[in-house]
Scaffold this motif. Sequence first.
Motif, PDB file in Angstrom:
ATOM      1  N   PHE A   1      -6.621  -5.319  20.227  1.00 35.30           N
ATOM      2  CA  PHE A   1      -8.420  -6.042  20.338  1.00 35.30           C
ATOM      3  C   PHE A   1      -7.915  -7.142  18.832  1.00 35.30           C
ATOM      4  N   PHE A   2      -6.904  -6.533  17.653  1.00 32.70           N
ATOM      5  CA  PHE A   2      -6.635  -7.551  16.933  1.00 32.70           C
ATOM      6  C   PHE A   2      -6.482  -8.812  17.431  1.00 32.70           C
ATOM      7  N   VAL A   3      -4.693  -8.317  17.638  1.00 31.88           N
ATOM      8  CA  VAL A   3      -2.855  -8.508  18.405  1.00 31.88           C
ATOM      9  C   VAL A   3      -3.440  -9.640  18.859  1.00 31.88           C
ATOM     10  N   PHE A   4      -4.399  -9.277  20.707  1.00 31.54           N
ATOM     11  CA  PHE A   4      -4.445  -9.472  22.239  1.00 31.54           C
ATOM     12  C   PHE A   4      -5.220 -10.570  21.921  1.00 31.54           C
ATOM     13  N   ALA A   5      -6.193 -10.431  21.128  1.00 31.09           N
ATOM     14  CA  ALA A   5      -7.433 -10.919  21.695  1.00 31.09           C
ATOM     15  C   ALA A   5      -8.210 -10.042  22.425  1.00 31.09           C
ATOM     16  N   ARG A   6      -8.158  -9.171  23.093  1.00 34.64           N
ATOM     17  CA  ARG A   6      -8.592  -8.147  24.580  1.00 34.64           C
ATOM     18  C   ARG A   6      -9.074  -7.187  24.465  1.00 34.64           C
ATOM     19  N   PRO A   7     -10.577  -6.781  25.515  1.00 38.44           N
ATOM     20  CA  PRO A   7     -10.488  -5.763  24.455  1.00 38.44           C
ATOM     21  C   PRO A   7     -10.222  -4.424  24.879  1.00 38.44           C
ATOM     22  N   ARG A   8     -10.901  -3.817  23.572  1.00 43.01           N
ATOM     23  CA  ARG A   8      -9.964  -2.395  23.389  1.00 43.01           C
ATOM     24  C   ARG A   8     -10.334  -1.963  25.773  1.00 43.01           C
ATOM     25  N   GLY A   9      -8.806  -1.421  25.016  1.00 43.08           N
ATOM     26  CA  GLY A   9      -8.287  -0.134  26.986  1.00 43.08           C
ATOM     27  C   GLY A   9      -7.814  -0.826  27.659  1.00 43.08           C
ATOM     28  N   THR A  10      -7.826  -2.770  27.232  1.00 42.54           N
ATOM     29  CA  THR A  10      -7.148  -3.241  28.693  1.00 42.54           C
ATOM     30  C   THR A  10      -5.527  -2.856  28.657  1.00 42.54           C
ATOM     31  N   ALA A  11      -4.947  -2.939  29.532  1.00 38.42           N
ATOM     32  CA  ALA A  11      -3.522  -1.969  30.466  1.00 38.42           C
ATOM     33  C   ALA A  11      -2.287  -3.204  29.693  1.00 38.42           C
ATOM     34  N   PRO A  12      -1.543  -2.385  29.000  1.00 39.21           N
ATOM     35  CA  PRO A  12      -0.833  -2.940  28.487  1.00 39.21           C
ATOM     36  C   PRO A  12       0.387  -4.423  29.262  1.00 39.21           C
ATOM     37  N   THR A  13      -0.244  -3.765  30.503  1.00 39.71           N
ATOM     38  CA  THR A  13       0.942  -4.756  31.637  1.00 39.71           C
ATOM     39  C   THR A  13      -0.300  -6.267  31.585  1.00 39.71           C
ATOM     40  N   ASP A  14      -1.309  -5.701  31.302  1.00 42.24           N
ATOM     41  CA  ASP A  14      -1.932  -7.599  31.414  1.00 42.24           C
ATOM     42  C   ASP A  14      -1.816  -8.720  29.668  1.00 42.24           C
ATOM     43  N   LEU A  15      -1.309  -7.362  28.293  1.00 41.11           N
ATOM     44  CA  LEU A  15      -1.177  -8.644  27.303  1.00 41.11           C
ATOM     45  C   LEU A  15       0.046  -9.325  27.402  1.00 41.11           C
TER      46      LEU A  15
ATOM     47  N   TRP B   1       1.031  -1.264  -0.674  1.00 40.93           N
ATOM     48  CA  TRP B   1       0.010   0.075  -0.495  1.00 40.93           C
ATOM     49  C   TRP B   1       0.529   1.522   0.168  1.00 40.93           C
ATOM     50  N   ARG B   2       0.141   2.299  -1.038  1.00 35.67           N
ATOM     51  CA  ARG B   2       0.983   3.346  -0.897  1.00 35.67           C
ATOM     52  C   ARG B   2       0.303   5.046   0.852  1.00 35.67           C
ATOM     53  N   LEU B   3       1.248   4.533   1.305  1.00 37.90           N
ATOM     54  CA  LEU B   3       0.068   5.151   2.843  1.00 37.90           C
ATOM     55  C   LEU B   3       0.417   6.378   2.378  1.00 37.90           C
ATOM     56  N   GLU B   4      -1.063   6.571   2.853  1.00 38.86           N
ATOM     57  CA  GLU B   4      -1.601   8.342   2.825  1.00 38.86           C
ATOM     58  C   GLU B   4      -1.868   8.983   3.934  1.00 38.86           C
ATOM     59  N   GLU B   5      -2.083   8.417   5.423  1.00 35.09           N
ATOM     60  CA  GLU B   5      -1.736   8.965   6.308  1.00 35.09           C
ATOM     61  C   GLU B   5      -1.838   7.843   7.662  1.00 35.09           C
ATOM     62  N   THR B   6      -1.829   8.369   8.491  1.00 37.67           N
ATOM     63  CA  THR B   6      -1.239   7.473   9.700  1.00 37.67           C
ATOM     64  C   THR B   6      -2.527   7.764  11.354  1.00 37.67           C
ATOM     65  N   TYR B   7      -2.865   6.938  11.920  1.00 38.01           N
ATOM     66  CA  TYR B   7      -3.245   7.371  12.638  1.00 38.01           C
ATOM     67  C   TYR B   7      -3.378   6.188  14.427  1.00 38.01           C
ATOM     68  N   ASP B   8      -3.700   6.795  15.539  1.00 36.38           N
ATOM     69  CA  ASP B   8      -3.279   5.744  17.104  1.00 36.38           C
ATOM     70  C   ASP B   8      -3.993   4.277  16.588  1.00 36.38           C
ATOM     71  N   ALA B   9      -3.461   3.270  16.425  1.00 39.12           N
ATOM     72  CA  ALA B   9      -3.845   2.144  16.154  1.00 39.12           C
ATOM     73  C   ALA B   9      -4.095   1.195  17.605  1.00 39.12           C
ATOM     74  N   SER B  10      -3.786   1.511  18.746  1.00 46.07           N
ATOM     75  CA  SER B  10      -3.513   0.614  20.074  1.00 46.07           C
ATOM     76  C   SER B  10      -4.487   0.224  20.305  1.00 46.07           C
ATOM     77  N   ASP B  11      -5.720   0.374  20.526  1.00 48.49           N
ATOM     78  CA  ASP B  11      -6.452  -0.323  21.038  1.00 48.49           C
ATOM     79  C   ASP B  11      -6.867  -1.036  19.820  1.00 48.49           C
ATOM     80  N   ASP B  12      -6.295  -0.655  18.752  1.00 52.46           N
ATOM     81  CA  ASP B  12      -7.104  -2.019  17.771  1.00 52.46           C
ATOM     82  C   ASP B  12      -5.875  -2.967  17.752  1.00 52.46           C
ATOM     83  N   VAL B  13      -3.952  -2.882  17.973  1.00 49.88           N
ATOM     84  CA  VAL B  13      -3.945  -3.937  18.235  1.00 49.88           C
ATOM     85  C   VAL B  13      -4.541  -4.623  19.650  1.00 49.88           C
TER      86      VAL B  13
END
Length: 360
Positions: free
Chosen positions: A298-312, A284-296
């Motif tokens: 959810f999608f990478v750790f299979a945890r609810p959005r907003g879960t503390a990093p220490t619990d991952l 992909w040709r990147l056009e813009e970026t955004y904060d995807a912290s909650d997305d990862v």
Amino acid sequence: MDDRRRPEGHDGPELLGADPDRPARARATFALSPDAVRAMLTAPSLPATLDALGIAGADADELRALIPVAVDDSQVLTAVTARANALRAEAGLDAPLAHSPEADAADDAAQRAIAPGEGLVTILAHLVSTDTVRAWHAARGIPAGISWASLADLGQQIAVHRAVHGRLGLGTRQWTSLVWTGQVLRLGRLQHQLRIAHGDGADAHWGLSVHIPATGPLAPEDVDASLTMARDVLCERFADLGAGRPAELPAFGTEFHCRSWLLSPALAEILGPEANLARFAAHWRLEETYDASDDVVFFVFARPRGTAPTDLDTDTRLRRAIRERLLAGGGWTGGSGHLVLGAVPGEASRAQTATAPESM
């Protein structure tokens, strides 16, 4: 005035649109009654319906156990019937989304009389409301196998909900409602959504948004095959969406957009540039970026959005690296990207191949 036709031989959804060979949408011609919904949910064909919609394992087992209870509760059955009729009211290019947070809250309140959690009413409604979307797909020449594969994302969403929350449910009801409009098609490894990509109103022009279901590896050859399949299928079945398109725009069906946590330069840094995920980002040709912290989370750790990093969890290299970034306060940066494939064979190409930015 729209041309309105019913499929011959049965009282199925009527097809609407100025072009009888390419209907813009389909509309249900009758409403389901609670008795009809009860009969459909308890029919011998239910296991086949669950299988066709991708619902398996513990999710299918729990649904089969809950359905007799649900259809015997008048409040739940009424809620399922109302949601089913909303989902099947219309499908097509401009079909309204049968979703609202208020309806979700009311449905979940009804559900709590028979089971904890969320989304059961919508799941049951999806099981009995495929007729309109399948009729529109068929009228557009979409093979039944592709139609069912697209609707089977319901099972995938239910499985993701269990992975994240540990129970049967559906937390992505806005998304599954969009799938039920028929605008999202599963073509090989990827999902492709028909959407307005340029302009608005009378000057609107269509494009395709790519979505990545969590169904296994993103092998480069599978990604390429899906993009090519989307171009070939959608250019043929939705050729009318390219009408009146300005010459400076790529031909309809050759232009793709994607917004995802996967479109991140960090993937090549963490996994190496030859890793499947990094190679997907490099498409992909990147056009813009955004904060995807909650997305990862959810999608990478299979945890609810907003879960503390220490619990991952830290059981993979990717998870360890993302957790370290989140703990350090750097977050995760996702992106919106764009790519253009060559035009359909035989058509003069107005497209140019997009190249990845150097940072990828």
